[in-house]
Scaffold this active site. Sequence first.
Site, PDB file in Angstrom:
ATOM      1  N   LYS A   1       9.457  -3.695  -8.372  1.00 60.80           N
ATOM      2  CA  LYS A   1      10.587  -3.182  -9.161  1.00 60.80           C
ATOM      3  C   LYS A   1      11.850  -3.962  -8.822  1.00 60.80           C
ATOM      4  O   LYS A   1      12.051  -4.371  -7.685  1.00 60.80           O
ATOM      5  CB  LYS A   1      10.840  -1.715  -8.818  1.00 60.80           C
ATOM      6  CG  LYS A   1       9.648  -0.789  -8.980  1.00 60.80           C
ATOM      7  CD  LYS A   1       9.356  -0.481 -10.428  1.00 60.80           C
ATOM      8  CE  LYS A   1       8.147   0.452 -10.545  1.00 60.80           C
ATOM      9  NZ  LYS A   1       7.512   0.391 -11.857  1.00 60.80           N
TER      10      LYS A   1
ATOM     11  N   LYS B   1      16.896  -0.720 -15.859  1.00 65.83           N
ATOM     12  CA  LYS B   1      16.914   0.567 -16.575  1.00 65.83           C
ATOM     13  C   LYS B   1      17.674   1.671 -15.849  1.00 65.83           C
ATOM     14  O   LYS B   1      18.210   2.584 -16.482  1.00 65.83           O
ATOM     15  CB  LYS B   1      15.484   1.042 -16.807  1.00 65.83           C
ATOM     16  CG  LYS B   1      14.804   1.387 -15.484  1.00 65.83           C
ATOM     17  CD  LYS B   1      13.412   1.913 -15.598  1.00 65.83           C
ATOM     18  CE  LYS B   1      12.918   2.242 -14.187  1.00 65.83           C
ATOM     19  NZ  LYS B   1      11.536   2.665 -14.134  1.00 65.83           N
TER      20      LYS B   1
ATOM     21  N   SER C   1       0.831  -1.207   0.000  1.00 64.17           N
ATOM     22  CA  SER C   1       0.000   0.000   0.000  1.00 64.17           C
ATOM     23  C   SER C   1       0.861   1.249   0.000  1.00 64.17           C
ATOM     24  O   SER C   1       0.541   2.250   0.625  1.00 64.17           O
ATOM     25  CB  SER C   1      -0.911   0.000   1.228  1.00 64.17           C
ATOM     26  OG  SER C   1      -0.098  -0.065   2.404  1.00 64.17           O
ATOM     27  N   GLY C   2       1.977   1.173  -0.700  1.00 64.90           N
ATOM     28  CA  GLY C   2       2.818   2.366  -0.868  1.00 64.90           C
ATOM     29  C   GLY C   2       2.245   3.253  -1.967  1.00 64.90           C
ATOM     30  O   GLY C   2       1.048   3.198  -2.270  1.00 64.90           O
TER      31      GLY C   2
ATOM     32  N   TRP D   1       2.855   3.279  -5.358  1.00 66.39           N
ATOM     33  CA  TRP D   1       2.418   2.545  -6.546  1.00 66.39           C
ATOM     34  C   TRP D   1       1.278   1.577  -6.179  1.00 66.39           C
ATOM     35  O   TRP D   1       0.300   1.437  -6.922  1.00 66.39           O
ATOM     36  CB  TRP D   1       3.613   1.825  -7.163  1.00 66.39           C
ATOM     37  CG  TRP D   1       3.456   1.166  -8.513  1.00 66.39           C
ATOM     38  CD1 TRP D   1       4.102   0.049  -8.916  1.00 66.39           C
ATOM     39  CD2 TRP D   1       2.655   1.585  -9.628  1.00 66.39           C
ATOM     40  NE1 TRP D   1       3.757  -0.260 -10.203  1.00 66.39           N
ATOM     41  CE2 TRP D   1       2.860   0.659 -10.675  1.00 66.39           C
ATOM     42  CE3 TRP D   1       1.761   2.635  -9.853  1.00 66.39           C
ATOM     43  CZ2 TRP D   1       2.226   0.746 -11.913  1.00 66.39           C
ATOM     44  CZ3 TRP D   1       1.120   2.734 -11.090  1.00 66.39           C
ATOM     45  CH2 TRP D   1       1.360   1.800 -12.093  1.00 66.39           C
ATOM     46  N   GLY D   2       1.377   0.941  -5.004  1.00 68.42           N
ATOM     47  CA  GLY D   2       0.317   0.038  -4.554  1.00 68.42           C
ATOM     48  C   GLY D   2      -1.023   0.762  -4.429  1.00 68.42           C
ATOM     49  O   GLY D   2      -2.069   0.251  -4.862  1.00 68.42           O
TER      50      GLY D   2
ATOM     51  N   ARG E   1      15.104  10.201 -10.116  1.00 68.36           N
ATOM     52  CA  ARG E   1      16.209  10.599  -9.253  1.00 68.36           C
ATOM     53  C   ARG E   1      17.544   9.967  -9.604  1.00 68.36           C
ATOM     54  O   ARG E   1      18.585  10.514  -9.276  1.00 68.36           O
ATOM     55  CB  ARG E   1      15.859  10.334  -7.791  1.00 68.36           C
ATOM     56  CG  ARG E   1      15.532   8.898  -7.481  1.00 68.36           C
ATOM     57  CD  ARG E   1      14.864   8.820  -6.128  1.00 68.36           C
ATOM     58  NE  ARG E   1      14.989   7.481  -5.577  1.00 68.36           N
ATOM     59  CZ  ARG E   1      14.589   7.150  -4.360  1.00 68.36           C
ATOM     60  NH1 ARG E   1      14.029   8.054  -3.583  1.00 68.36           N
ATOM     61  NH2 ARG E   1      14.734   5.921  -3.918  1.00 68.36           N
ATOM     62  N   ASN E   2      17.569   8.835 -10.303  1.00 67.62           N
ATOM     63  CA  ASN E   2      18.843   8.288 -10.731  1.00 67.62           C
ATOM     64  C   ASN E   2      19.536   9.239 -11.705  1.00 67.62           C
ATOM     65  O   ASN E   2      20.725   9.532 -11.572  1.00 67.62           O
ATOM     66  CB  ASN E   2      18.645   6.910 -11.371  1.00 67.62           C
ATOM     67  CG  ASN E   2      18.379   5.845 -10.314  1.00 67.62           C
ATOM     68  OD1 ASN E   2      19.296   5.357  -9.685  1.00 67.62           O
ATOM     69  ND2 ASN E   2      17.112   5.521 -10.088  1.00 67.62           N
TER      70      ASN E   2
ATOM     71  N   LYS F   1      18.271   4.643  -0.445  1.00 66.45           N
ATOM     72  CA  LYS F   1      19.308   4.177  -1.359  1.00 66.45           C
ATOM     73  C   LYS F   1      18.855   4.392  -2.801  1.00 66.45           C
ATOM     74  O   LYS F   1      17.701   4.169  -3.143  1.00 66.45           O
ATOM     75  CB  LYS F   1      19.587   2.688  -1.147  1.00 66.45           C
ATOM     76  CG  LYS F   1      20.193   2.378   0.224  1.00 66.45           C
ATOM     77  CD  LYS F   1      21.650   2.801   0.296  1.00 66.45           C
ATOM     78  CE  LYS F   1      22.192   2.709   1.716  1.00 66.45           C
ATOM     79  NZ  LYS F   1      23.193   3.733   2.014  1.00 66.45           N
TER      80      LYS F   1
END
EC number: 1.1.1.8
Lengths: 369, 369
Positions: free
Chosen positions: A128, A227, A18-19, A21-22, A292-293, A319
């Site tokens: 992911k 990616k 439930s983050g 994307w969830g 952010r990458n 991270k």
Amino acid sequence: MSAHVRKVEKEKVCVIGSGNWGSAIARIAALNTKKNPDMFVKDVTVYVYEEQVQGRPLSAIINETHENPKYLPGIQLGQNVVAEPDLLKAIEGATALVFVLPHQFLPSVLKAMRGHVSHLTRAVSLIKGVEVEGAKISTFPTVISSVLGIPCSALSGANIANEVAEDKFCESTLGVPPAPMTTPPDEDAQLHAFSESHLWHRLFQTDTFRIRVVQDVEGVCLCGGLKNVIALAAGFSDGLGWGSNSKAAIMRIGLLELKDFCLEFFPSTRASTFLEESCGVADIMTSCLSGRNRLIAELMVKTGKSFRELETENLNGQKLQGPQTAQELHTFLTARGDNVRRPGGYPLLEAVWRICYEGMRPEKLIDGL
Amino acid sequence: MSAHVRKVEKEKVCVIGSGNWGSAIARIAALNTKKNPDMFVKDVTVYVYEEQVQGRPLSAIINETHENPKYLPGIQLGQNVVAEPDLLKAIEGATALVFVLPHQFLPSVLKAMRGHVSHLTRAVSLIKGVEVEGAKISTFPTVISSVLGIPCSALSGANIANEVAEDKFCESTLGVPPAPMTTPPDEDAQLHAFSESHLWHRLFQTDTFRIRVVQDVEGVCLCGGLKNVIALAAGFSDGLGWGSNSKAAIMRIGLLELKDFCLEFFPSTRASTFLEESCGVADIMTSCLSGRNRLIAELMVKTGKSFRELETENLNGQKLQGPQTAQELHTFLTARGDNVRRPGGYPLLEAVWRICYEGMRPEKLIDGL
């Protein structure tokens, strides 16, 4: 276990996670279960890893306000989204499991679920990343499938949760297992493959969230999982002030290295998944344009700081995925050693690793390409 | 006419055109002729369409200062670049013709050259765009080849002239004619195809301008010729404030429609030219990230003005390529009528045309996709 039997029962959906994307995908699923009462039980259960938000349990807030104020604030999830903090209660009777939790929680969740999932249940992974141990890379559908003994599909694409939650137009790729090859063709097996594709397509597709189906579960996972190494390379190019030609060249080379890498080590993957689908070329475009990458890589060049320093300064101690993946790929390729068949290896993937971990100057990114 | 005979003579290069791209490529060619004296005559002749710049003839300025102050200011072209305003003098003895002039001048230039070009001469086209007459689309190498009776290759990629002139890293795709199929294999023909690829590769490749060769002349031309329609679609997405997911989806769909269109109407083209090469996927990325077609499309949405008004306001009366190409494709597809084989036609290409010419609301761009 035939497709027909599964069709007469209504599918009962449980979203595990439930983050950000969830929550966004639970909202989409709840729209579709409501719209297709012949096929789905209306309520979508969401397994919530319980935490206190504004002094109250997150699951209680969701069930009262139909909103997830911590991970997707300002978005109504739908009255038929039901939060449940007890994992086994959440999955009880579920026939369609949507895995969308951070990968580090997957082993414990799967362990707890073992023995509580019917063989009629189907799963799809939106997790992911990939799992790397030395010379072995596994995708999460493979892990889920082997622990629970049920087929697992994958959904991945150029999808930012907030944009999907706001019904902005985007696409996603659904990878389903191929129908088992039998001679003569096994009708049940074919119906079954159709049924998986049908189930997830109906659960996720909306006017603005467009699903394309490919029979390539691993290809769908791998592109999203790897990616971020390309996004770092694109960020170095931005940081060096190179133009959009250079950046497009680096994106193209990255896309091809990724495809070649996956075709070499995952024989079931298809080139078209990378070159033609949202989970491939489009997700690489998005990750190299924003995210952010790309940003941290740009800052590495501009400030001369390491990615670890920049993580601390900019990501609240979170991270960054890209350097970790670059390290895993390097370990993997080193472990494989002389078995790497591609002439010249994977120079862009390797250069990103050298810049992150060996202090190679970013200007040298293109030297071996 | 064997490759061997061509090899012992030194190649004498003439660049036909001295605009922004022509000047940048003449500089690259002059670097390489100097570096490879065994293969090339050192001087590179540039045919300059004479005009007065700061009160003096442009060709005289170039020969004195080794710079093109009007079209590529601030860049030294090299002492061995020789400007020549007389076309027939410029091409005298040339064995390698580089066509890089605006397409509207090609017919008169070819007419003047007729009968003055040896059959040993080879050509390469860097001309942007395609020639459309109703239900017929021709690429410029085909036109050059048929008028002069010599083979013609093509070079196209994610290349902005100024970035190439500053030696920023980028890639380009060289399309060469396939070796004629004969049974048993004709050695001369094979040597000859090798020789074309070898000639142009040696003339253009540098450390920062990287050439990949494909045997697909038409594919190389078509992607560069048609990409601006996709850049308009990306610009509409930007103007509407859609996110990078939507934009990536539109770029992906555009790339696939372009590939399908070309495979349908140009049987010699190869899917990989579009999906894997700089002239395809990378050039579409660049055009959708920067460039004036994207910009004007964004302004159309934000200001509600037509592209014609915006051309007048922003481009000093120059014409935008994208709307013209969208019109040509629409005319072509209408003329082909029911013969269009692709199920559903080309909805993105058609939507861009409707927005440009029929006042369709940009929000409807994705309706038929």
